[in-house]
Design an enzyme around this catalytic site. Structure first.
Site, short mmCIF file in Angstrom:
data_model
loop_
_atom_site.label_atom_id
_atom_site.label_comp_id
_atom_site.label_asym_id
_atom_site.label_seq_id
_atom_site.Cartn_x
_atom_site.Cartn_y
_atom_site.Cartn_z
N LYS A 108 0.83 -1.20 0.00
CA LYS A 108 0.00 0.00 0.00
C LYS A 108 0.87 1.26 0.00
O LYS A 108 0.63 2.20 -0.76
CB LYS A 108 -0.88 0.01 1.26
CG LYS A 108 -1.62 1.32 1.49
CD LYS A 108 -2.44 1.30 2.75
CE LYS A 108 -1.73 1.95 3.91
NZ LYS A 108 -2.25 3.28 4.26
N ASN A 109 1.90 1.28 0.86
CA ASN A 109 2.69 2.49 1.03
C ASN A 109 3.63 2.76 -0.14
O ASN A 109 4.25 3.82 -0.21
CB ASN A 109 3.47 2.44 2.35
CG ASN A 109 2.54 2.57 3.54
OD1 ASN A 109 1.41 3.01 3.41
ND2 ASN A 109 3.01 2.16 4.71
N ARG A 164 -4.79 10.29 4.29
CA ARG A 164 -3.73 11.30 4.36
C ARG A 164 -2.83 11.31 3.13
O ARG A 164 -2.27 12.33 2.77
CB ARG A 164 -2.85 11.06 5.59
CG ARG A 164 -3.57 11.09 6.90
CD ARG A 164 -2.57 11.00 8.03
NE ARG A 164 -1.63 12.09 7.95
CZ ARG A 164 -1.79 13.28 8.50
NH1 ARG A 164 -2.88 13.53 9.19
NH2 ARG A 164 -0.89 14.22 8.37
N CYS A 187 -5.73 7.80 9.40
CA CYS A 187 -5.75 7.21 10.74
C CYS A 187 -5.45 8.28 11.79
O CYS A 187 -4.56 9.10 11.60
CB CYS A 187 -4.67 6.13 10.87
SG CYS A 187 -5.04 4.57 10.12
N PRO A 207 2.47 16.14 10.79
CA PRO A 207 2.26 17.43 10.12
C PRO A 207 2.76 17.42 8.68
O PRO A 207 3.66 16.66 8.32
CB PRO A 207 3.08 18.40 10.96
CG PRO A 207 4.15 17.56 11.57
CD PRO A 207 3.53 16.21 11.80
N ASP A 239 4.02 20.16 7.37
CA ASP A 239 4.86 21.35 7.24
C ASP A 239 6.17 21.07 6.50
O ASP A 239 6.71 21.95 5.84
CB ASP A 239 5.13 22.00 8.61
CG ASP A 239 5.77 21.05 9.60
OD1 ASP A 239 5.80 19.83 9.33
OD2 ASP A 239 6.23 21.51 10.66
N ILE A 291 7.90 7.00 16.91
CA ILE A 291 7.50 7.67 15.67
C ILE A 291 6.22 8.48 15.86
O ILE A 291 6.15 9.66 15.52
CB ILE A 291 7.31 6.65 14.53
CG1 ILE A 291 8.59 5.84 14.33
CG2 ILE A 291 6.91 7.35 13.23
CD1 ILE A 291 9.77 6.61 13.81
#
Length: 416
Positions: A22-23, A92, A116, A122, A124, A326
């Protein structure tokens, strides 16, 4: 809302074919925005997040055809440079369209992300990197709005290691003018897989697999064909399930060398492991020994395997300390595992797991993607019936998990 009904019933035995990651699939799908040519992909997993990404790309004008594990993309007619809140809030990874859109079209509007609920995560770093490459960025009405005539190469040092940030900036840099250096880049195999596709499309990237990526921008990228890397987290999840149930399981279509830390911890727990070029066999002759670990960026122990190992530790012999570095808020599965009879206490960012001889079935609730996987593992070893609610979290990241587990002896079924 779908649920899993599981009856704990002994060891998992047989073979499972692991799906594509998936990633890796999500950024690779977004890379289709970088060219007007056709990109053909194989080994794409059948997941909710993949379907959401394809829906988003189609809304932008991308032609996207899905046929089993094969996806064909053509971005010649892309004309909507926006990712709306309705889609971004569920996933996301939608932020990954930002870099490609700004690089190829000079503009993008992307809603601030959802996904999730496991910590701040973030965006940023993405914004800071694009600004360093000359993009003008404003955040208004819940949207990131980026503009640039053409991005310019720059040296970008991120404050923290960010996988999606590295992927976004890497894609943007391929079409930027001049040289871009990404320092403190994520080294995950999924980032490497994306980089390898980009090279096939004509990108000039050096340092692939390291924390320093050097990109020479090109005028345009062309089409390519690529097979998505195997899902190391799905593989690790099934290995934990086999270890917890004292099973004997063979995984096919995997890359053992991107699972080193997970395999090391399984050996420490007492598993017997054999590996080949594209397979792993795990046999668990006796109850696991508790293993302590600390999550960190690749190549260290992956945060996405923390919950599954906690389920294994819950029925192991001894006490384990599990430290999460993490994401904050990534111990939501602890409360649910304790409902099944586990003995786990959370102290800040560390969970202390006292192994118990057996768990007992109960009604539990999935809170995020990997938490739901840990509850499935616990359900497979618990006495009696376990019902897991809210498994839509699981469907975001696992391709037909109940079918794969049923085929190796698990008593698991999906109920409405």
């Amino acid at each position: 809302m779908d649920k899993f009904q599981i009856h704990g019933n002994g060891p998992l035995k047989g073979e499972i074919r692991v799906s594509g990651a998936k990633n890796a699939a999500l950024p690779i799908l977004c890379a289709g925005l970088l060219t007007a040519d056709t990109v053909s992909l194989d080994n794409v997993p059948n997941l909710q997040d993949v379907r959401t990404t394809l829906k988003l790309l189609r809304q932008m004008g991308m032609q996207a055809e899905l046929d089993g594990a094969r996806v064909t993309l053509n971005g010649a007619d892309v004309n909507v440079l926006e990712a709306p809140y309705e889609l971004v809030k569920t996933m996301r990874a939608s932020i990954l369209v930002l870099g490609p859109l700004v690089a190829r079209f000079g503009e993008a509007r992307v809603s601030l992300p959802g996904g999730c609920g496991i910590g701040a995560r973030p965006v940023d770093q993405h914004i800071k990197g694009l600004q360093a490459m000359g993009a003008e960025i404003t955040i208004e009405h819940g949207f990131i709005h980026a503009r640039a005539k053409r991005l310019k190469g720059a040296r970008v040092v991120t404050d923290m290691i960010t996988v999606t940030g590295t992927e976004n900036l890497l894609m943007a840099a391929t079409l930027a003018e001049g040289e871009t250096v990404l320092e403190n880049a994520a080294r995950e195999p999924e980032v490497t897989d994306l980089a390898q596709l980009l090279v096939k499309m004509g990108a000039k990237i050096e340092g692939i697999g390291t924390d320093r990526l050097v990109v020479q921008g090109v005028e345009r990228l062309h089409g390519a064909s690529h097979s998505v890397i195997a899902d190391r987290i799905e593989a690790g999840t099934f290995l934990c399930a086999a270890a917890a149930t004292l099973g004997d399981l063979v995984l096919r279509g995997v890359q053992p060398d991107i699972l080193d830390t997970v395999l090391d911890k399984l050996r420490e727990a007492g598993a017997k492991l054999e590996t080949g070029a594209d397979w792993i066999r795990l046999a668990m002759p006796q109850r696991a020994k508790a293993v302590s670990f600390r999550t960190s960026e690749y190549p260290a122990f992956p945060t996405d395997m923390q919950a599954q190992f906690m389920a294994l530790n819950a029925v192991a012999e001894g006490t384990a300390r599990v430290t999460e570095t993490i994401f904050e808020n990534r111990f939501m599965h602890v409360q649910e595992l304790n409902r099944l009879g586990a003995d786990i206490a959370v102290e800040g960012n560390t969970a202390v797991v006292n192994g118990v001889p057996r768990l007992s079935g109960a009604n539990v609730m999935a809170t995020d993607l990997r938490a739901s996987a840990s509850l499935v593992i616990a359900g497979l070893v618990a006495d009696g019936e376990t019902v897991i609610d809210r498994i839509y979290h699981l469907d975001r990241g696992y391709d037909r998990m109940e079918d794969k587990l049923s085929a190796v002896g698990a008593k698991i079924r999906r109920i409405a």
